[in-house]
Every structure is written in C-alpha cells, then in structure tokens.
Scaffold this motif. Structure first.
Motif, short mmCIF file in Angstrom:
data_model
loop_
_atom_site.label_atom_id
_atom_site.label_comp_id
_atom_site.label_asym_id
_atom_site.label_seq_id
_atom_site.Cartn_x
_atom_site.Cartn_y
_atom_site.Cartn_z
N UNK A 1 0.84 -1.20 0.00
CA UNK A 1 0.00 0.00 0.00
C UNK A 1 0.88 1.25 0.00
N UNK A 2 1.96 1.24 0.76
CA UNK A 2 2.87 2.39 0.74
C UNK A 2 3.42 2.61 -0.67
N UNK A 3 3.86 1.54 -1.32
CA UNK A 3 4.42 1.67 -2.67
C UNK A 3 3.38 2.15 -3.66
N UNK A 4 2.11 1.82 -3.42
CA UNK A 4 1.02 2.29 -4.27
C UNK A 4 0.79 3.79 -4.09
N UNK A 5 0.83 4.25 -2.83
CA UNK A 5 0.56 5.66 -2.54
C UNK A 5 1.78 6.55 -2.77
N UNK A 6 2.98 6.01 -2.55
CA UNK A 6 4.20 6.82 -2.63
C UNK A 6 5.26 6.11 -3.47
N UNK A 7 4.97 5.81 -4.73
CA UNK A 7 5.93 5.03 -5.52
C UNK A 7 7.28 5.72 -5.68
N UNK A 8 7.28 7.05 -5.72
CA UNK A 8 8.54 7.77 -5.87
C UNK A 8 9.41 7.75 -4.64
N UNK A 9 8.85 7.33 -3.51
CA UNK A 9 9.62 7.32 -2.26
C UNK A 9 10.09 5.92 -1.87
N UNK A 10 9.87 4.95 -2.76
CA UNK A 10 10.27 3.58 -2.47
C UNK A 10 11.77 3.43 -2.66
N UNK A 11 12.45 2.97 -1.62
CA UNK A 11 13.87 2.66 -1.70
C UNK A 11 14.05 1.18 -1.94
N UNK A 12 14.77 0.52 -1.07
CA UNK A 12 14.97 -0.92 -1.18
C UNK A 12 13.90 -1.61 -0.33
N UNK A 13 13.01 -2.32 -1.00
CA UNK A 13 11.84 -2.94 -0.37
C UNK A 13 11.95 -4.46 -0.48
N UNK A 14 11.74 -5.14 0.65
CA UNK A 14 11.63 -6.59 0.68
C UNK A 14 10.30 -6.95 1.32
N UNK A 15 9.49 -7.72 0.61
CA UNK A 15 8.18 -8.18 1.10
C UNK A 15 8.22 -9.69 1.19
N UNK A 16 8.38 -10.22 2.40
CA UNK A 16 8.61 -11.64 2.66
C UNK A 16 7.35 -12.28 3.22
N UNK A 17 6.95 -13.40 2.63
CA UNK A 17 5.70 -14.09 2.99
C UNK A 17 4.52 -13.21 2.60
N UNK A 18 4.41 -13.02 1.30
CA UNK A 18 3.52 -11.99 0.75
C UNK A 18 2.05 -12.36 0.87
N UNK A 19 1.27 -11.32 1.11
CA UNK A 19 -0.19 -11.42 1.23
C UNK A 19 -0.84 -10.60 0.13
N UNK A 20 -1.83 -11.20 -0.52
CA UNK A 20 -2.60 -10.50 -1.54
C UNK A 20 -3.87 -9.96 -0.89
#
Length: 488
Positions: free
Chosen positions: A214-233
């Motif tokens: 949700x953060x990446x959706x709202x603030x895509x330009x502010x995304x640095x290095x992101x790791x999403x482990x055990x992902x939920x849809x």
C-alpha cells in the motif's frame, strides 16, 4: 497471514544488478543522525520471560507525532512509538520493519529478535514501530473483553461478538475510524521524513507485505529498497482467505505429521494417526477443558496452540511435545503457545494484539459477513482442515461500529523502484499463490521463490534467501526474475 510475528519470535532462537536508483540520504553523512526523532533509552521493554529488559545502549526508543485524521492534518495527533537499533558500521540509512499482524508490536518484536537481522545492522539503523491502533501508539482497547473474543464459538457467539464490538467502541471510539493500512502507510511516510531518509528502505513480513504494498502504491517515488517476505494478496475476500489458509495449514500439518512419524512420533505411527490423535484431543476439550493451575486449556485456545507451531518447521517438535503432554493431562505447554499467539502476559493482561487485529481487519474491508455467511465459510474450512474449524463462530466485523472500505485492497506501484517479493511453497499462513499475485499487482515486483516450509523465508535458515535479501538491501543487487531457492 496475520501472525508473522509469532513465527519470528519463535524462530529467532545468479543475480543481476538492479539498484534503487537513488542512494539513501543518510549515506552522505555516514554515522550521523539526520532526522528529527529524539531518541532516548527504552524504559518499557519486556523480555521473552515476561520480565523487564535491562537497558541496552544499542537500543533506543522515540516517537513521531502523526495526524489522527489525515483529512484534518492540523487537528488532533497521536504518537507513533519507535525503536531503533543503531547501525554498527557506516550507515546507508534506516531500514524500517513491520513484522506482521496486523496488530503486532514492532517495538517489542525488534527488541526481542534483533539478532535475527544482525547482518543488516552493519549498514542500517534497524527501526520498527507500533502502528497506529497498536499498543503504545493509541492501541485499541476493548474493556478487557479479549477472553470473550477467544470464546466466540458455539451458541451465543453472535451475542459475544456484539458485546466485544460495543466494548471496543466504548473504550476506543476516537481511534477506531482512523486505524487501517492506508493510514498506516501515510504514517510510514511521516516516519521516513522524521528519520531523515530521502527514500524509505523497508522490510515487511506477512501483513507487513500488505502495508509495504500500500505504501508503494501511494508513494511510488519514495520507495527505496523494499523486501516483502511471505507476501499477502489483500484483494482476496474473507471467504477466499479462509479457504486458502485452511489449505495451507492442512498441508503444513501433513508435512509436520510426515516428519514426526519419520523421526518416531509420540502422537501416532502414521501421519493419519497423528491427525486423528490431535483431533481427538481437541474434541475432548470441547466438553472438558484441561486444568492448568488456575486456568483452563479450552478447545479454542488449544486450536491456537496447534496452529502456532505450524508457522515454522523449527517449532514442529514443540507441537509434538505439547500435544503429547496434553494427552497425559498436562496442558501447560499448549497454553503457553496459545498465550504467545494472543499476546497474553504473565500477569494475566494482554497486549492489544488481538483487539488491534480485529480493528484493522474490519477497517481494511467493506465486507461484513453475516452469521450465516460465516457458518458457510466455516463449513468449507472444516472439510479442508477440521483442526482449524470454529463451529458457530461469528465475525466480529459483522457488528463493528466503524464502516470499512476496500481502499487497502488496491495495489499498483507503477513508477516505484523494483520491489523484492518472497513467497514460500510451504508457507501455511500466506500461501505461495499470494506472492505470485501480489508481484503481478505491484507491476514493479520481482518474485523470489523459496521451496521450503514455514512462514518467513528470511527466518528459515536458507542461506540462499539470506544472500539474496542481504545482497539487495546492502548492495542494491536484485536477483533475476524467477530466482528459486531450495529448502533449507
């Protein structure tokens, strides 16, 4: 999906270059604090033994004020509670964690399990927080009604659900409309600024992957290095989530039973016998709870105690030992497992884990399942994995005093830096298919597949996963699309 923190606490016992495009601002001033948080020694941390933790100079706490209502940014504020483990070497910036839930305290979790991420602490300040509505951050309170929440099965559960929701409204009416993942994502951006980072570097586990998406959706330009482990849809319905998770836990129990029998199992000589033994134990507790001191191991608590060790292969022996002891009349180990799930403390009080979970889940969805709809869902679950079924259970959201929306279900991070998404083939709580679908929805996701068991691939002991994550977070090198890591 909702208990990555449980797994974390129990377990904490060919690449291509693809950087984020922008180095975190703090790298330019290595070793200096560039943010505005007033850090000081932590004074209210509790160890795994339930006793106060001694101050540690490497661990600091602070707070960041955020608007209670983002529609009224100049109105009332709440404080987000923060914790930081200072970087031991030249600093790239801060790495912010959400360990799951929703409802889990990031402050408590990082304090207890920071050694699990020590390799990343050489170059990052490791930072976590209690999200809004959780514990120290205006935590949702419900009049001491958690025991009622845990008893929402059988006759009278619908009335218990009404009473629980009413208690939450009475004690937490101010914050209830303003919890939820969309607001928490806006808080994350306030936190990024307060930490002095141009980009948010983030590690989300389980529910933390939802918050990160949700953060990446709202603030895509502010995304640095992101790791999403055990992902939920987050786009799945309540029914879809229940059915998929029931399948995941059924598969995990089968794997546990196979492993148990292979090593000589106290619960049965065949996998089928192991499951029959556990089901018989649970059935007996429906009518005759097991005394444990001045408490009781009830059917509902025993269900939680069986599910909790399935989150990680490393804790399977605890399930065997606890169930075997309960069959002999000693339910202490299973009750301790249930308490770890529900956030019950040694003094009999609870964290806000369960109440916060309900509040956030209900705000994050417009669905309001009726008692009949919940019964139909439970019938499907019981056919897949009877151990997880809850006959007569009522949805707390059916009577929730605050309307929910589907805003947190909409994911599209177009324009962000690449995001690493990790899915485990043997993950019971966030099944692998969710990692695939979340990667697709993000548009900027890069899927890494873990072939092993458990919830939380980084915590599994897989050197392949550890190297992939560390290489990305520390060097900016993203694994190639389709990377697969074998079971540890």
């Amino acid at each position: 999906m909702k208990k990555s923190m449980i797994a974390l606490l129990l377990c904490a016992t060919a690449a291509t270059a693809c950087g984020t495009g922008t180095e975190p601002a703090a790298k330019k001033e290595a070793g200096r604090d560039t943010g505005t948080v007033a850090w000081s020694p932590c004074t209210d941390l509790t160890g795994a033994d339930g006793k106060p933790m001694a101050p540690d100079p490497a661990v600091e706490c602070g707070k960041v004020p955020v608007p209670l209502d983002y529609a009224k940014p100049s109105g009332d504020t709440i404080d987000l509670a923060l914790i930081r483990v200072k970087a031991t070497g030249d600093k790239l910036g801060s790495l912010v964690f959400n360990f799951g839930g929703p409802g889990g305290s990031g402050v408590d979790t990082l304090a207890l399990a920071r050694q699990a991420f020590a390799g990343l602490g050489s170059s990052y300040d490791l930072v976590s927080f209690d999200p809004r509505g959780v514990d120290r951050s205006a935590g949702v309170k419900c009049g001491g009604q958690i025991d009622k929440l845990l008893q929402m099965t059988g006759d009278g559960s619908d009335q218990l659900a009404k009473e629980f929701a009413a208690a939450c409204e009475k004690d937490s009416a101010k914050v209830l409309p303003h919890v939820g993942t969309v607001n928490a994502a806006q808080d994350l951006d306030r936190l990024r600024v307060a930490l002095g980072d141009d980009k948010l570097n983030y590690f989300g586990l389980s529910y933390g992957t939802h918050l990160g998406a949700v953060y990446a959706t709202k603030f895509p330009g502010n995304v640095g290095r992101f790791v999403l482990d055990s992902a939920y849809d987050p786009s799945v319905t309540f029914e879809e989530r229940a059915v998929i998770q029931a399948t995941g836990f059924a598969d995990a129990f089968d794997a546990f039973a196979d492993d148990c029998v292979a090593q000589g199992c106290d619960l049965g000589k065949t996998p089928a016998a192991v499951q029959q033994t556990v089901e018989k134990l649970l059935d007996g507790l429906k009518t005759k709870p097991l005394k444990v001191g001045d408490r009781e191991l009830t059917y509902g608590l025993a269900q939680l105690s069986i599910i909790t060790p399935l989150y990680a292969k490393a804790t399977w022996p605890i399930l065997e030992q606890g169930a075997a002891a309960a069959l002999k009349g000693d339910g202490a180990m299973l009750l301790t497992l249930a308490d770890s799930y529900t956030g019950r403390k040694d003094d009999g009080t609870y964290s806000t884990m369960m109440t916060s979970l309900q509040a956030i889940n209900c705000v994050d969805s417009a669905e309001r399942p009726t008692k009949a709809e919940t019964a139909a869902i439970n019938e499907k679950v019981s056919k897949i994995f009877p151990i997880l079924a809850a006959d007569g259970a009522s949805s707390a959201c059916a009577h929730w005093p605050v309307e929910g929306t589907d805003d947190a279900k909409r994911i599209d991070a177009t324009g962000s830096a690449p995001i690493m998404v990790i899915g485990g083939k043997g993950d019971p709580a966030t099944p692998y298919q969710w990692a695939v679908s979340l990667t697709e929805k993000l548009k900027t996701g890069v899927l890494v597949t873990y072939e092993g068991e458990g919830h939380g691939a980084y915590l599994s002991g897989s050197t392949c996963i550890t190297r992939a994550v560390d290489s990305y977070l520390l060097k900016g090198t993203m694994p190639g699309s389709g990377t697969t890591c074998p079971a540890a």
